[in-house]
Design an enzyme around this catalytic site. Structure first.
Site, PDB file in Angstrom:
ATOM      1  N   SER A  62      33.072 -33.884  10.543  1.00 16.96           N
ATOM      2  CA  SER A  62      34.209 -34.256   9.699  1.00 16.96           C
ATOM      3  C   SER A  62      35.511 -34.240  10.480  1.00 16.96           C
ATOM      4  CB  SER A  62      34.315 -33.306   8.495  1.00 16.96           C
ATOM      5  OG  SER A  62      34.279 -31.954   8.910  1.00 16.96           O
ATOM      6  N   LYS A 129      23.544 -28.296  13.256  1.00 19.54           N
ATOM      7  CA  LYS A 129      23.242 -28.838  11.930  1.00 19.54           C
ATOM      8  C   LYS A 129      22.980 -30.328  12.061  1.00 19.54           C
ATOM      9  CE  LYS A 129      26.520 -29.493   8.734  1.00 19.54           C
ATOM     10  NZ  LYS A 129      26.389 -30.963   8.453  1.00 19.54           N
ATOM     11  N   GLU A 198      25.243 -31.308  -0.166  1.00 22.38           N
ATOM     12  CA  GLU A 198      26.538 -31.951  -0.376  1.00 22.38           C
ATOM     13  C   GLU A 198      26.466 -32.980  -1.499  1.00 22.38           C
ATOM     14  OE1 GLU A 198      30.097 -34.309   2.047  1.00 22.38           O
ATOM     15  OE2 GLU A 198      28.358 -33.532   3.136  1.00 22.38           O
TER      16      GLU A 198
END
Length: 280
Positions: A62, A129, A198
């Site tokens: 992000s 991740k 998410e």
């Protein structure tokens, strides 16, 4: 030899530092204590996050949106991620740090995935991740076999935004729900120590959380996950975006903007620097 080096690096970081957090400790927190994860992208945000006592720092891809100004995470490169992981490790030497595998860093081949995951540990991460479910089960197994802990990521997966047709909440249909449940169990079976959920319907996130023995960490997935993760800039109000799933705990953007305006005005009016700022 490659496997040995990565395994040693992972163990060295995991047992180092003052506040020791390991994957085992994170798994043991399931159902006992909510897990707090927050993103950090550089030395100062990592230092603040670490000193605040969060359980996990995520160097998320992000950063493409938040720090680099892209409109998605897709342009983020391995070089970008390694640079920011190193900075975060310097700011948080004792923290448990997870590094996001960026787009095309693990999809091309299992060998490339293991190599790139290893580079993240060498840069200072404790774990990596990656996004995706059953289709990456073997990739995850091979990464873990090299001594690299893996956190999964299901639901809305930003790197697949073009396939998903935008930022869509997942788990609304029976088909979507069943796929999420199967994917979560596949990630657990592959050896993941936790899974980020998410933009998942709360009832589905709850069912997933109750159906597996590893923690779920939610972002826009409701109240029943084993932990929560938010973007640093959203939490402190440095972002100008408003997201339904996030909460702003301060308005840092306004504070910083006001400070810069005051600096500008003092320079323009010749009231800065003052006598106390001068060397004689």
């Amino acid at each position: 030899m490659l496997s040995f080096n990565f395994t040693y690096k992972a163990q060295k970081i995991l047992i180092g530092g003052v506040n020791v957090v390991t994957t085992k400790k994170i798994i043991d927190m399931k159902g006992k204590e909510p897990i707090v994860m927050i993103t950090a992208y550089d030395y100062p945000t990592a230092r603040i996050a670490s000193e605040s006592g969060v359980d996990i720092i995520l160097v998320g891809d992000s950063l493409g949106n938040v720090v680099l100004g892209y409109d998605s995470t897709i342009p983020v490169t391995m070089e970008d991620m390694l640079l920011h992981i190193r900075a975060v490790r310097r700011g948080a030497p004792d923290a448990f740090i997870v590094g996001d595998m960026p787009f095309l860093s693990y999809e091309v081949s299992i060998e490339k995935a293991v190599e790139n995951a290893g580079l993240m540990l060498k840069a200072g991460a404790n774990a990596i991740k990656l996004e995706g479910g059953q289709e990456y089960e073997e990739t995850i197994r091979r990464i873990i076999a090299a001594g690299i802990p893996v956190m999964g990521h299901l639901g809305f997966t930003p790197q697949s935004v073009n396939l998903l047709g935008g930022h869509r909440v997942q788990g609304k249909t029976q088909e979507s729900k069943e796929k999420l449940l199967k994917d979560a169990k596949a990630l657990e079976s592959a050896g993941c120590f936790a899974i980020v959920l998410e933009l998942v319907v709360e009832s589905v996130a709850k069912e997933i959380t109750e159906s597996i023995n590893i923690p779920t960490i939610g972002i826009g997935a409701g109240r029943y996950c084993d932990g929560q993760v938010l973007v640093f800039h959203d939490v402190v109000g440095l972002s100008t975006m408003n997201f339904k799933f996030a909460k702003r705990y301060a308005n840092t953007y306004e504070i910083m903007s006001e400070a810069i305006k005051n600096y500008k005005n003092e320079v323009k009016s010749r009231t800065f620097p003052t006598q106390e700022n001068i060397f004689e």
